[in-house]
Design a protein around this motif. Structure first.
Motif, mmCIF file in Angstrom:
data_model
loop_
_atom_site.group_PDB
_atom_site.id
_atom_site.type_symbol
_atom_site.label_atom_id
_atom_site.label_comp_id
_atom_site.label_asym_id
_atom_site.label_seq_id
_atom_site.Cartn_x
_atom_site.Cartn_y
_atom_site.Cartn_z
ATOM 1 N N SER A 64 47.275 42.032 43.630
ATOM 2 C CA SER A 64 47.050 41.434 42.454
ATOM 3 C C SER A 64 46.934 43.122 41.562
ATOM 4 O O SER A 64 46.167 43.983 41.628
ATOM 5 C CB SER A 64 46.546 39.913 41.450
ATOM 6 O OG SER A 64 46.171 40.160 40.407
ATOM 7 N N SER A 65 48.221 43.041 40.693
ATOM 8 C CA SER A 65 47.624 44.064 39.855
ATOM 9 C C SER A 65 46.579 44.133 39.118
ATOM 10 O O SER A 65 45.668 44.770 38.213
ATOM 11 C CB SER A 65 48.846 44.739 39.263
ATOM 12 O OG SER A 65 49.308 44.047 38.315
ATOM 13 N N ARG A 66 46.597 42.929 38.346
ATOM 14 C CA ARG A 66 45.386 42.496 37.626
ATOM 15 C C ARG A 66 43.935 43.002 37.745
ATOM 16 O O ARG A 66 43.073 42.307 37.405
ATOM 17 C CB ARG A 66 45.537 41.405 36.445
ATOM 18 C CG ARG A 66 47.113 42.056 35.799
ATOM 19 C CD ARG A 66 47.256 41.206 34.774
ATOM 20 N NE ARG A 66 47.170 39.944 35.131
ATOM 21 C CZ ARG A 66 47.654 38.340 34.983
ATOM 22 N NH1 ARG A 66 46.285 38.948 34.027
ATOM 23 N NH2 ARG A 66 47.941 37.860 35.848
ATOM 24 N N HIS A 67 44.252 42.853 39.987
ATOM 25 C CA HIS A 67 42.741 42.652 39.726
ATOM 26 C C HIS A 67 42.467 43.850 41.381
ATOM 27 O O HIS A 67 42.159 43.545 42.460
ATOM 28 C CB HIS A 67 42.003 41.585 41.068
ATOM 29 C CG HIS A 67 42.069 40.876 39.925
ATOM 30 N ND1 HIS A 67 43.616 39.818 39.399
ATOM 31 C CD2 HIS A 67 41.641 39.596 39.234
ATOM 32 C CE1 HIS A 67 43.572 39.005 38.293
ATOM 33 N NE2 HIS A 67 42.941 38.643 37.883
ATOM 34 N N PRO A 68 42.257 45.073 41.121
ATOM 35 C CA PRO A 68 42.551 45.921 41.915
ATOM 36 C C PRO A 68 41.298 45.833 42.319
ATOM 37 O O PRO A 68 39.948 45.433 42.311
ATOM 38 C CB PRO A 68 41.813 46.779 40.904
ATOM 39 C CG PRO A 68 42.417 46.639 39.509
ATOM 40 C CD PRO A 68 42.425 45.832 39.514
ATOM 41 N N ASN A 121 55.158 39.866 37.781
ATOM 42 C CA ASN A 121 55.462 40.857 39.241
ATOM 43 C C ASN A 121 53.978 41.625 38.972
ATOM 44 O O ASN A 121 53.745 42.825 38.837
ATOM 45 C CB ASN A 121 56.440 42.675 38.795
ATOM 46 C CG ASN A 121 57.643 42.272 39.812
ATOM 47 O OD1 ASN A 121 57.453 41.422 40.287
ATOM 48 N ND2 ASN A 121 58.968 42.840 38.614
ATOM 49 N N SER A 122 53.355 40.967 39.039
ATOM 50 C CA SER A 122 51.215 41.511 39.476
ATOM 51 C C SER A 122 51.066 40.889 40.418
ATOM 52 O O SER A 122 49.655 41.508 41.205
ATOM 53 C CB SER A 122 50.797 41.008 37.557
ATOM 54 O OG SER A 122 50.008 40.713 37.822
ATOM 55 N N VAL A 123 51.165 39.765 40.409
ATOM 56 C CA VAL A 123 50.912 39.131 42.475
ATOM 57 C C VAL A 123 51.886 38.670 42.918
ATOM 58 O O VAL A 123 53.087 38.606 42.874
ATOM 59 C CB VAL A 123 50.409 37.580 41.864
ATOM 60 C CG1 VAL A 123 50.138 37.084 43.439
ATOM 61 C CG2 VAL A 123 49.086 37.492 40.630
ATOM 62 N N PHE A 124 51.144 40.042 44.100
ATOM 63 C CA PHE A 124 51.732 39.840 45.838
ATOM 64 C C PHE A 124 51.677 38.617 46.949
ATOM 65 O O PHE A 124 50.521 39.363 46.966
ATOM 66 C CB PHE A 124 52.628 41.189 45.476
ATOM 67 C CG PHE A 124 53.110 42.121 44.844
ATOM 68 C CD1 PHE A 124 54.303 42.273 44.676
ATOM 69 C CD2 PHE A 124 52.260 42.733 43.541
ATOM 70 C CE1 PHE A 124 55.297 42.930 43.756
ATOM 71 C CE2 PHE A 124 52.685 43.045 42.896
ATOM 72 C CZ PHE A 124 53.844 43.362 42.877
ATOM 73 N N VAL A 125 51.663 38.169 47.511
ATOM 74 C CA VAL A 125 52.206 37.663 48.401
ATOM 75 C C VAL A 125 52.546 37.590 49.903
ATOM 76 O O VAL A 125 54.229 38.118 49.600
ATOM 77 C CB VAL A 125 51.593 35.989 48.687
ATOM 78 C CG1 VAL A 125 51.566 35.213 49.323
ATOM 79 C CG2 VAL A 125 50.971 36.057 46.861
ATOM 80 N N GLY A 180 45.796 50.088 38.788
ATOM 81 C CA GLY A 180 46.895 49.256 38.764
ATOM 82 C C GLY A 180 48.513 49.403 39.338
ATOM 83 O O GLY A 180 48.916 47.979 38.687
ATOM 84 N N ASN A 181 49.009 50.122 39.224
ATOM 85 C CA ASN A 181 50.322 50.501 39.404
ATOM 86 C C ASN A 181 50.702 49.289 40.908
ATOM 87 O O ASN A 181 49.679 50.386 41.710
ATOM 88 C CB ASN A 181 50.698 51.660 39.368
ATOM 89 C CG ASN A 181 50.113 52.286 38.010
ATOM 90 O OD1 ASN A 181 50.888 51.772 36.951
ATOM 91 N ND2 ASN A 181 49.762 53.383 38.108
ATOM 92 N N VAL A 182 51.594 49.301 40.867
ATOM 93 C CA VAL A 182 52.169 48.145 42.555
ATOM 94 C C VAL A 182 53.463 49.397 43.179
ATOM 95 O O VAL A 182 54.687 49.508 42.018
ATOM 96 C CB VAL A 182 52.328 47.486 42.207
ATOM 97 C CG1 VAL A 182 52.123 46.581 43.622
ATOM 98 C CG2 VAL A 182 50.676 46.306 41.964
ATOM 99 N N GLY A 183 53.069 49.501 43.693
ATOM 100 C CA GLY A 183 54.087 50.307 44.630
ATOM 101 C C GLY A 183 54.609 48.603 45.565
ATOM 102 O O GLY A 183 54.771 48.463 46.046
#
Ligand code: M6R
Length: 614
Positions: A168-172, A94-98, A41-44
């Motif tokens: 989303s980092s919370r929905h890998p 910083n969890s959801v990215f679009v 769940g880590n996001v770059g």
């Protein structure tokens, strides 16, 4: 306009996303970014202004690992090119990215409402509201809800157009994509899935694709994909096969895609004509038209809708249709038609011309025509594109991918297809078999004649170098070559930034000729046709005022060389088909001037290949 690529599967996502961005860069190139999620769940999340090369350098210093992610290359609409305005955009946590293509028309209202609720915005874009809407929707759908539920809920509030990819980092292990009036297709691999705004980003990985339709949302996981409509009902989609080869999207030894594509004229002509000539009958075989003969026999008015280069193809098409079929035709900018359509009835045929098949103005105009229940025909290059799928009837150009932002080979194939359409309508009316046959036979000679024009490229190079320091140009033509003059001027200004104006030759003396002073350059189209004498008069008028003239004339003509400063020749052909040859020297002229001026030919300032916003 803007490009999206996203990946979910078992491989490292980053190289795939970067390669996809390079393929999509022609759609927008003022900033770029990626968001890659790993299994923990880590996001770059890395973005930069400028070209994909700059993003690649940053990523080389700060590599990101993970097997799913989204990436975007931007053509700015709301907010100047900057890191903060680059996609993907994030929510407050910083969890959801679009990544978003399109325009959210009610973004100001949505942003104000979200800010009142405490959301903090980091950019000036319309797109960022999507990340915050999804963040809010995730709370609304609760712990039992999914990321796709939240995306559906968020999109309920949105007016405007979108092609989006969301992680989303919370929905890998989940990727959600959706579209409304902005292209998006899925690539189906073996245990891996892609979503992109353009098939060129997928060709290296898979040929199996699924086109999303408007108001559809897809959920991709490493195990499979599912498509739903706006009411969240599953939709069964057809898997289609991409044609073409990865070599089609390479430069193949040329310095620029534009140069390669100009040199593809002979092949493009062969592809447009192949299987479409009925020699004995002196007519064209166009299955879309053949299937609707009865309906089309009632047509007494044709409207061509298009933009840019495709608009100029429409102007040639109008003359062809009127001459061969006697059907009154008009050419309307699609962007005007949508808001001010002329009177329409069931005897009107609306013809959209578009290389990309995704131009928002043209797509919306076709939809407007359909709302008026008039028959619609699309002449489109990109197979499976939105305009191709939405128009009632369709004819493909089969010119292959056109990557250079300045359209060249597509124009030539559009003219070839339009001549077939005009012969078809003509033969349904009063055009004789022999005249139809004469045009088609000459059309079949054009690939060879185009080769002859291209063999003179080095001469045009030398000529162009002599004109490259001028800042202002006129391009003049009459009748069939007036649209070619407009196209020649557009090519030059797009890629060299020289100021160029195209005019109908006869219009010059009504005002523009005031600009002619000693050495002012004009390119005059003067093939040996029914208006040749008038074209010669135009050259005299320019020369009498000290102007400098480059003429495009027919081989064997020795008269023009005595009055014009320079001459480029084309082989003899029929007047009605002459634009197919006269445009080639103009494309080369623009190309070599831009090259001499050191311009970024395939990615000109402020432009993008496919204009998917209105
Ligand atoms: O894809 P389309 O043919 O619908 O595109 C229309 C115009 O945007 C396009 O022709 C544009 O003018 C090109 N940059 C011309 O070189």
């Amino acid at each position: 306009m803007c490009g999206i690529i996203s990946y979910i599967g078992k491989r490292e996502a980053l190289p795939i996303l970067l390669d996809g961005l390079y393929r999509l860069e022609y759609r927008g190139y003022d900033s770029a970014g990626v968001a890659v999620v790993n299994h923990d769940g880590n996001v770059g999340h890395i973005r930069t202004t400028g070209r994909v090369d700059e993003l690649a350098s940053l990523l080389a210093e700060h590599p990101i690992q993970g097997s799913f992610g989204i990436a975007h290359t931007r053509w700015a609409t709301h907010g100047a090119p900057s890191v903060a305005n680059a996609h993907p955009h994030a929510d407050c946590k910083n969890s959801v990215f679009v990544a978003h293509n399109g325009i959210i028309e009610n973004y100001a209202h949505l942003r104000a409402a979200l800010e009142r609720e405490g959301h903090k915005f980091a950019s000036e874009t319309d797109s960022e509201v999507l990340a915050h809407l999804i963040e809010r929707a995730l709370v609304l759908v609760g712990s039992a809800g999914t990321l796709d539920d939240a995306v559906s809920e968020a999109l309920r509030h949105v007016q405007g157009t979108y092609g989006i990819a969301v992680v989303s980092s919370r929905h890998p292990e989940k990727l959600v994509v959706a579209r409304r009036s902005s292209p998006l297709l899925l690539g189906i691999g073996d245990g891996e899935f892609f979503a992109a705004s353009d098939s060129s980003a997928l060709l290296r990985h898979t040929r199996r694709i699924v086109y999303l339709d408007d108001n559809e949302l897809a959920v991709l996981t490493p195990k499979g994909y599912e498509v739903r409509n706006i009411r969240r009902k599953p939709v069964t989609k057809q898997v289609e096969l991409l044609t073409g080869s990865p070599a089609d999207i390479e430069k193949n030894g040329h310095d620029h895609f534009m140069e390669k594509e100009i040199h593809e004229a002979p092949e493009v002509l062969r592809n447009a004509i192949r299987g479409r000539v009925l020699h004995a009958e002196g007519t064209a075989k166009l299955s879309a038209l053949d299937a609707s003969v009865e309906k089309l026999s009632q047509i007494n008015h044709i409207i061509f809708l298009s933009q840019g280069t495709s608009y100029y193809a429409g102007l040639v098409g109008k003359y062809m249709i009127e001459e061969l079929a006697g059907i009154p035709a008009e050419v309307v900018y699609a962007s005007e038609f949508r808001y001010a359509p002329p009177p329409l009835n069931e005897q009107t045929l609306v013809v959209a011309i578009s290389q990309s098949g995704e131009t928002a103005d043209t797509l919306e105009a076709i939809r407007e025509a359909k709302r008026h229940h008039v028959p619609t025909l699309a002449i489109v290059n990109v197979v499976g594109s939105s305009i191709a799928r939405e128009a009632g009837m369709g004819i493909y150009n089969y010119a292959g991918p056109e990557i250079g932002v300045a359209s060249t080979k597509a124009f030539i194939s559009q003219l070839a297809v339009l001549s077939l359409v005009a012969v078809w309508f003509g033969r349904q009316r009063n055009l004789s078999v022999s005249r139809g046959r004469e045009i088609l036979e000459e059309l079949q000679q054009l690939p060879h004649k185009a080769e002859k024009v291209l063999s003179m490229a080095s001469r045009i190079h030398t000529l162009a170098d002599g004109y490259a320091s001028h800042e202002h140009f006129f391009f003049l033509g009459r009748k069939y070559n007036w649209p070619v003059a407009l196209e020649g001027a557009l090519k030059l200004k797009e890629i060299s930034y020289a100021h160029a104006e195209g005019y109908a030759s006869g219009e010059m003396k009504h005002g523009p000729i005031a600009l002619i002073t000693s050495g002012f350059p004009s390119v005059v189209l003067a093939p040996s046709d029914s208006v040749y004498e008038k074209s010669v008069s135009t050259i005299h008028e320019l020369k009498a005022r000290g102007g400098k003239v480059l003429a495009v004339a027919t081989e064997g003509n020795t008269e023009i060389a005595k009055i014009a400063d320079d001459v480029a020749h084309i082989p003899q052909t029929l007047e009605i088909l002459s634009p197919i040859l006269t445009v080639i020297p103009l494309q080369l002229f623009a190309y070599f001037i831009a090259k001499k001026r050191g311009c970024d030919i395939d990615k000109p300032r402020n432009l993008a290949k496919s204009v998917t916003v209105e």
